[in-house]
Design a protein around this motif. Structure first.
Motif, PDB file in Angstrom:
ATOM      1  N   ASP A  32      12.926  45.120  39.375  1.00 54.73           N
ATOM      2  CA  ASP A  32      11.731  44.139  39.595  1.00 54.73           C
ATOM      3  C   ASP A  32      10.626  45.455  40.279  1.00 54.73           C
ATOM      4  N   ALA A  33       9.861  45.543  39.483  1.00 50.98           N
ATOM      5  CA  ALA A  33       8.642  46.678  39.962  1.00 50.98           C
ATOM      6  C   ALA A  33       9.559  47.838  40.281  1.00 50.98           C
ATOM      7  N   GLY A  34      10.706  48.247  39.555  1.00 49.26           N
ATOM      8  CA  GLY A  34      11.064  49.540  39.793  1.00 49.26           C
ATOM      9  C   GLY A  34      12.385  49.461  40.829  1.00 49.26           C
ATOM     10  N   ARG A  35      12.468  48.365  41.782  1.00 48.43           N
ATOM     11  CA  ARG A  35      13.464  48.429  42.509  1.00 48.43           C
ATOM     12  C   ARG A  35      14.755  47.263  42.173  1.00 48.43           C
ATOM     13  N   CYS A  36      15.793  47.902  42.416  1.00 52.20           N
ATOM     14  CA  CYS A  36      16.962  47.147  42.022  1.00 52.20           C
ATOM     15  C   CYS A  36      17.284  45.812  43.039  1.00 52.20           C
ATOM     16  N   VAL A  37      17.408  44.851  42.475  1.00 52.56           N
ATOM     17  CA  VAL A  37      17.368  43.499  43.022  1.00 52.56           C
ATOM     18  C   VAL A  37      18.706  42.732  42.713  1.00 52.56           C
ATOM     19  N   ALA A  38      19.631  43.309  41.801  1.00 48.53           N
ATOM     20  CA  ALA A  38      20.860  42.446  41.287  1.00 48.53           C
ATOM     21  C   ALA A  38      21.704  43.835  40.575  1.00 48.53           C
ATOM     22  N   THR A  39      22.927  43.420  40.900  1.00 42.73           N
ATOM     23  CA  THR A  39      23.910  44.767  40.584  1.00 42.73           C
ATOM     24  C   THR A  39      25.282  44.057  39.841  1.00 42.73           C
ATOM     25  N   PHE A  40      25.858  44.384  38.967  1.00 43.58           N
ATOM     26  CA  PHE A  40      26.866  44.134  38.169  1.00 43.58           C
ATOM     27  C   PHE A  40      27.697  45.242  37.558  1.00 43.58           C
ATOM     28  N   ARG A  41      28.782  45.389  37.721  1.00 38.20           N
ATOM     29  CA  ARG A  41      29.703  46.491  37.108  1.00 38.20           C
ATOM     30  C   ARG A  41      30.944  45.698  36.572  1.00 38.20           C
ATOM     31  N   SER A  42      31.643  46.396  35.552  1.00 38.66           N
ATOM     32  CA  SER A  42      32.853  46.266  34.875  1.00 38.66           C
ATOM     33  C   SER A  42      33.551  47.657  34.460  1.00 38.66           C
ATOM     34  N   PHE A  43      34.815  47.247  34.479  1.00 32.93           N
ATOM     35  CA  PHE A  43      35.845  48.672  34.080  1.00 32.93           C
ATOM     36  C   PHE A  43      36.863  48.165  33.388  1.00 32.93           C
ATOM     37  N   ALA A  44      37.452  49.005  32.645  1.00 26.68           N
ATOM     38  CA  ALA A  44      38.625  48.803  31.772  1.00 26.68           C
ATOM     39  C   ALA A  44      39.761  48.527  32.548  1.00 26.68           C
ATOM     40  N   GLN A  45      40.561  47.670  32.393  1.00 26.24           N
ATOM     41  CA  GLN A  45      41.915  47.089  33.272  1.00 26.24           C
ATOM     42  C   GLN A  45      42.745  46.665  32.311  1.00 26.24           C
ATOM     43  N   GLU A  46      44.178  46.589  32.750  1.00 30.69           N
ATOM     44  CA  GLU A  46      45.158  45.935  32.007  1.00 30.69           C
ATOM     45  C   GLU A  46      45.724  44.951  32.874  1.00 30.69           C
ATOM     46  N   LEU A  47      46.173  43.700  32.163  1.00 29.11           N
ATOM     47  CA  LEU A  47      46.687  42.469  33.145  1.00 29.11           C
ATOM     48  C   LEU A  47      47.898  42.392  32.507  1.00 29.11           C
ATOM     49  N   THR A  48      48.903  42.278  33.267  1.00 29.20           N
ATOM     50  CA  THR A  48      50.299  41.670  32.996  1.00 29.20           C
ATOM     51  C   THR A  48      50.381  40.196  32.715  1.00 29.20           C
ATOM     52  N   VAL A  49      50.828  39.900  31.500  1.00 29.66           N
ATOM     53  CA  VAL A  49      50.878  38.525  31.464  1.00 29.66           C
ATOM     54  C   VAL A  49      52.275  38.226  31.191  1.00 29.66           C
ATOM     55  N   VAL A  50      52.675  36.807  31.353  1.00 26.66           N
ATOM     56  CA  VAL A  50      54.038  36.203  31.362  1.00 26.66           C
ATOM     57  C   VAL A  50      54.942  36.803  30.056  1.00 26.66           C
ATOM     58  N   GLY A  51      56.036  37.452  30.447  1.00 24.79           N
ATOM     59  CA  GLY A  51      56.789  38.102  29.682  1.00 24.79           C
ATOM     60  C   GLY A  51      56.817  39.713  29.753  1.00 24.79           C
ATOM     61  N   GLY A  52      55.783  40.331  30.646  1.00 24.68           N
ATOM     62  CA  GLY A  52      55.728  41.509  31.079  1.00 24.68           C
ATOM     63  C   GLY A  52      54.969  42.399  30.223  1.00 24.68           C
TER      64      GLY A  52
END
Length: 418
Positions: free
Chosen positions: A56-76
């Motif tokens: 907003d008018a050049g100033r950061c007012v909200a943030t959000f980040r994501s990254f790659a991940q692996e999730l182990t599910v049932v069975g391995g």
């Protein structure tokens, strides 16, 4: 007040990283400013296109980040996940749809990348269900009253021929990754750890101005194999009569065998001057209380939702995990404006493997994608969700069929905050 349309939501540039971190600190009620050293360290997390800000008018007012991940599910098996983190909106810019804009764009991008699910650790419970996330694992923390455990205070080591050794940070970075990979192969809910995780947890990279080095211990079996590892800190508290009243706080504890878990917990309860042990976040069905002669010495301090899962690709998600028995189930999944909506038939063979495909058959159960996320790792009960009015049975008894297929004998566990 700036209109919603005038607020620019987009990936940040590297030059905006310091301003973005300041906004994140404000959102999390932390001291806004940080040193150049800390900002430089945090640049290791910066991936072009995956750190988003609202300006907003050049100033950061909200943030959000994501990254790659692996999730182990049932069975391995491991599925590709879009890990969401660092989500904030400054208090001056609440209720303007900024999170919705950031989340909607991210989930579409994640689906386009081929991610099977999205994951996050929710700071607040009510927020993320409306974006299709459901609580897939829960966490319990115990506080152990050491004198009450019934353990022999003269304990000096495992009775199984193994041993517990104090090690340093370099040993942890060397031995820890392989041990964690062994855990990932057997425990649904566990997420991947990259090299940066090991460097930050041992202080080689410091995201905060202060770092209090923990104690590190390793359990080796009688054959010399590393089967467990823990990090813990202690305070320095003494009573008026000069008696020690110290608490050991477990930062993380990994055991890939029951012997390793037993040895590490008994070690923590044997440290001189320690009268309480805080377990850190464990699975609700952790072995810990029953490893003590008097399980009542371990009192539940915290019990809450932990890892939230958002299914992006129903077919790949359901085919990746295994099941507790043979059977079939037709699911009607509601996902307003999302990628997972539709009707799907899950067919499970005798060996527990499943196939899934879109279908026009009549549905057995109808549910929101957030409830599918809660059921996905085997922790939640479809019968319970029917009782709560969140899942609807289209065929009598279908919820019991769903539980027979989906639920697991041990509860899933995510050991990491991210």
């Amino acid at each position: 007040m700036t209109s919603r349309a005038a607020i620019d939501v987009r990936p940040i540039t590297e030059a905006e990283f310091a301003d973005w971190n300041r906004a994140m600190n404000i959102g999390f009620l932390r001291e806004p400013s940080m040193s150049e050293e800390v900002i430089d360290a945090r640049r290791a997390q910066f991936t072009p296109g995956r750190s988003v800000g609202a300006f907003d008018a050049g100033r950061c007012v909200a943030t959000f980040r994501s990254f790659a991940q692996e999730l182990t599910v049932v069975g391995g098996a491991a599925v590709q996940a879009d890990a969401v983190t660092n989500v904030t909106v400054s208090p001056t810019h609440r209720r303007r749809g900024l999170l919705t804009r950031m989340m909607t764009e991210e989930l579409a991008a994640a689906k386009g990348r081929g991610d099977v699910v999205a994951t996050l650790i929710a700071a607040e419970y009510p927020i993320y269900g409306r974006y299709g996330f459901g609580p897939a694992t829960w966490a319990t923390e115990w506080t152990i009253d050491v004198p009450r455990t019934g353990l022999d205070p003269r304990w000096a080591g495992p009775e199984d021929g193994g041993r517990v050794d104090l090690v340093d940070a370099e040993d942890v970075r060397k031995l820890g990754p392989e041990l964690h990979e062994r855990l990932r192969r057997v425990r649904p809910g566990v997420v991947s750890r990259d090299e940066l995780w090991w460097r930050t947890t041992t202080g080689a990279v410091r995201f905060h101005a202060t770092f209090h080095e923990p104690f590190y211990v390793v359990y080796r079996s009688a054959a010399g194999e590393v089967e467990g590892m823990a990090a813990y800190t202690t305070d320095d508290r003494w009573g008026d009569g000069k008696q020690p009243l110290n608490t050991a706080r477990v930062k993380w504890l990994t055991g890939v065998t029951p012997a390793a878990e037993r040895a590490l917990w008994h070690y923590l309860c044997s440290v001189d001057w320690v009268v309480r042990v805080r377990s850190g976040y464990r699975a609700p069905d952790d072995l810990l209380p029953l490893l003590l002669p008097d399980p009542r010495a371990a009192a539940v301090t915290t019990h809450a939702d932990f890892l939230w899962v958002r299914v992006l690709d129903v077919v790949r998600a359901l085919e990746a995990r295994t099941y507790e028995g043979a059977g079939s189930l037709v699911l009607e999944v509601a996902d307003a404006d999302g990628p997972a909506g539709g009707r799907y038939r899950l067919e499970v063979s005798e060996d527990g493997t499943g196939t899934c495909a879109p279908t026009t058959e009549n549905a057995d159960i109808a549910l929101d994608v957030s409830d599918l996320g809660a059921l996905y790792l085997g922790d939640e009960s479809a019968v319970r969700l029917v009782a709560l009015g969140r899942v609807r049975e289209e065929r009598a008894g279908a919820a019991r069929t769903a539980d027979a297929l989906l639920r697991t004998s041990r509860r899933p566990w995510c050991p990491d905050v991210f």
